[in-house]
Scaffold this active site. Structure first.
Site, short mmCIF file in Angstrom:
data_model
loop_
_atom_site.label_atom_id
_atom_site.label_comp_id
_atom_site.label_asym_id
_atom_site.label_seq_id
_atom_site.Cartn_x
_atom_site.Cartn_y
_atom_site.Cartn_z
CG ASP A 188 -2.09 4.05 3.64
OD1 ASP A 188 -2.46 3.15 4.41
OD2 ASP A 188 -2.86 4.83 3.08
CD GLU A 241 -11.10 -9.04 7.85
OE1 GLU A 241 -12.24 -8.58 8.03
OE2 GLU A 241 -10.56 -9.88 8.60
CG HIS A 274 -6.79 6.50 5.19
ND1 HIS A 274 -6.94 5.14 5.35
CD2 HIS A 274 -5.59 6.69 4.60
CE1 HIS A 274 -5.89 4.52 4.85
NE2 HIS A 274 -5.04 5.44 4.41
NE ARG A 299 -1.67 -17.44 9.83
CZ ARG A 299 -0.39 -17.08 9.83
NH1 ARG A 299 0.26 -16.91 10.98
NH2 ARG A 299 0.26 -16.88 8.70
CB CYS A 312 -7.30 2.34 7.39
SG CYS A 312 -8.19 3.59 8.34
#
Length: 260
Positions: free
Chosen positions: A120, A38, A105, A63, A68
């Site tokens: 990943d 998110e 990334h 939490r 990435c």
């Protein structure tokens, strides 16, 4: 801080992880189920803090999920604590394009018994839900989907491709160059602030479920259930809050929902 592997494993609801291929698969999938992809903070104008303390406070204590650099920072710390041999790398996202963009990334090459695997936990959406073996161009199944790694002579990269019907869809390309912490800091800033990055302008969320993957792109939600894809367009703040709570397991204050 010292990485507390017991608390991490409790967060992702996993009891033990051997340093084997099966252990690596279990670890990646458990984190992808428990901690969603998110980009809420970036969409609201913040640059994610990649220090270990900040990652722990957000993803473990609060939490929350992350994108990435946050998800794979946590994943990498867990891999190291468990004794896996890892190399951090940076890839160029393609998302169907012939060429990749900047190196923005994060992922890992994990070596187990002399074999290298691409691991990943932070790509989200169409990413493979299990590590891919790097030394082959053969097709590799990951859940309901099929992937391959294709050597691209033009870029010198291996390109992760997903089979969509009769077509191959390029996700991202990578090479074996080791990425340093400063590389991730720079790439994180680009993703959070660059006007050509999608993260500051669109809500993107993904989480692995027992049946497949649930995805949210702005107001469009999709989820695999009973072998079929269900779709929904959100119309109200209440619907968004329900979805974030029930599917992505995020407890966000109403002020954050209002801001989104």
């Amino acid at each position: 801080m010292a990485f507390n592997i017991a608390i991490y494993l409790n967060r992702i609801r996993l009891a033990r992880v051997p340093t084997t291929v099966d252990g690596l698969v279990a670890l990646q999938q458990a984190q992808m189920r428990a901690i969603p992809f998110e980009n809420i903070d970036v969409l609201l104008g913040y640059i994610p803090n990649l220090t270990e303390n900040s990652i722990w406070a957000k993803l473990i204590n609060a939490r929350r999920g992350g994108y990435c650099f946050e998800l794979n920072k946590l994943f990498g710390l867990a891999l190291e604590a468990l004794g896996f041999t890892i190399k951090p790398i940076l890839g160029r996202v393609r998302m169907g394009a012939v060429e990749g963009g900047p190196r923005t990334h994060q992922a890992f090459i994990v070596t187990i018994e002399g074999v290298d695997w691409l691991a990943d936990a932070g790509f989200g959406g169409p990413a493979p839900i299990k590590p891919l073996r790097i030394d082959t161009e053969e097709l590799q199944a990951a859940g309901r989907d099929v992937f391959r790694l294709r050597a691209d002579s033009a870029s010198g990269e291996l390109v992760v491709e997903r089979k969509n019907g009769n077509e191959w869809f390029a996700l991202y390309g990578f090479d074996r160059a080791t990425a340093l912490p400063s590389d991730f800091e720079g790439a994180n800033f680009i993703c959070a602030r660059w006007d050509r990055s999608p993260f500051p302008s669109s809500l993107m969320m993904s989480v692995l479920t027992a049946e497949g993957t649930a995805n949210l792109f702005n107001k469009d939600f999709s989820m695999i259930r009973n072998q079929t894809e269900e779709t929904e367009t959100l119309k109200t703040k209440t619907e968004l809050q329900r979805l974030l709570s029930d599917v992505f397991r995020l407890r966000l204050p109403r002020s954050t929902i209002d801001s989104l």
